[in-house]
Design a protein around this motif. Structure first.
Motif, short mmCIF file in Angstrom:
data_model
loop_
_atom_site.label_atom_id
_atom_site.label_comp_id
_atom_site.label_asym_id
_atom_site.label_seq_id
_atom_site.Cartn_x
_atom_site.Cartn_y
_atom_site.Cartn_z
N GLU A 59 0.76 -1.22 -0.24
CA GLU A 59 0.23 0.01 -0.14
C GLU A 59 0.92 1.32 0.18
OE1 GLU A 59 -3.09 0.53 3.19
OE2 GLU A 59 -4.18 -0.81 2.27
N ASN A 60 1.92 0.99 0.53
CA ASN A 60 2.96 2.20 0.77
C ASN A 60 3.55 2.65 -0.46
OD1 ASN A 60 2.32 2.44 3.54
ND2 ASN A 60 3.96 0.98 4.00
N PHE A 61 3.52 1.73 -1.44
CA PHE A 61 4.22 1.93 -2.75
C PHE A 61 3.31 2.56 -3.85
CE2 PHE A 61 7.10 -0.80 -0.36
CZ PHE A 61 8.34 -0.08 -0.49
N GLU A 67 0.96 -4.90 -11.19
CA GLU A 67 2.53 -4.93 -10.26
C GLU A 67 2.20 -5.59 -9.16
OE1 GLU A 67 4.65 -0.63 -11.68
OE2 GLU A 67 2.67 -0.63 -10.45
N LEU A 68 1.07 -5.57 -8.33
CA LEU A 68 0.87 -6.16 -7.45
C LEU A 68 0.98 -7.57 -7.57
CD1 LEU A 68 -1.63 -4.32 -5.05
CD2 LEU A 68 0.63 -4.80 -4.52
N GLY A 69 0.40 -8.15 -8.34
CA GLY A 69 -0.02 -9.52 -8.96
C GLY A 69 1.30 -10.22 -9.13
N VAL A 70 2.26 -9.61 -10.12
CA VAL A 70 3.43 -9.89 -10.33
C VAL A 70 4.28 -10.13 -9.15
CG1 VAL A 70 5.58 -9.37 -11.59
CG2 VAL A 70 3.52 -9.11 -12.64
N LEU A 71 4.33 -9.13 -8.32
CA LEU A 71 4.99 -9.40 -6.88
C LEU A 71 4.64 -10.28 -6.22
CD1 LEU A 71 5.82 -5.82 -5.60
CD2 LEU A 71 7.47 -7.38 -6.52
#
Ligand code: SF4
Ligand code: SF4
Length: 128
Positions: A59-61, A67-71
């Motif tokens: 959330e902070n980034f 991008e979240l899914g990949v990470l």
């Protein structure tokens, strides 16, 4: 519902009961699904906690969903390779995650109450 042998009540086997699963009783879980958090699979609980932590940090980034899914996929691959936080995991065939023969939906059959034989809640399974 049972025989009295030398003073002890012997119950009939409950293997045909619709709530019977690997010697455990699913009655309470089916009555209030998810209510007993202590019955949840330890591995799933760990993954869930890591995921919550991951979301908090992400959330902070200000990342996009893609991008979240990949990470998360990368994080989860590492997580799944770590040794499972459960000494009772019993690998078996299937598509469940984790692949454990004691897993039923998201609960662990080993953590459910044991069935001591036919009780007043006994209901005959329909497909036998
Ligand atoms: S035995 Fe299997 S289902 Fe039970 S907590 Fe361990 S991994 Fe989860
Ligand atoms: S007989 Fe009673 S204790 Fe055993 S599985 Fe059925 S409902 Fe549960």
């Amino acid at each position: 519902m049972g025989d009295v042998t030398r003073g002890a009540l012997v119950r009939f086997p409950a293997i045909g009961c619709r709530f019977f699963q690997q010697g455990r009783c699913l009655y309470e879980e089916l009555l209030n699904p998810g209510f007993h958090t202590a019955w949840r699979c330890l591995v799933l609980a760990r993954w869930e906690s890591v995921y919550d932590d991951f979301l908090d940090r992400a959330e902070n980034f200000g990342l996009s969903e893609t991008e979240l899914g990949v990470l998360w996929r990368k994080r989860f691959e590492r997580l799944a390779e770590e040794s499972a936080p459960c000494p009772d995991l019993l690998p078996g065939e299937g598509e469940s995650m984790p692949e454990c023969l004691h897993l039923q939906e998201d609960i662990c059959l080993l953590r459910l109450p044991q069935c001591a034989g036919q009780c007043e809640r006994f209901r005959l399974r329909e497909n036998i």
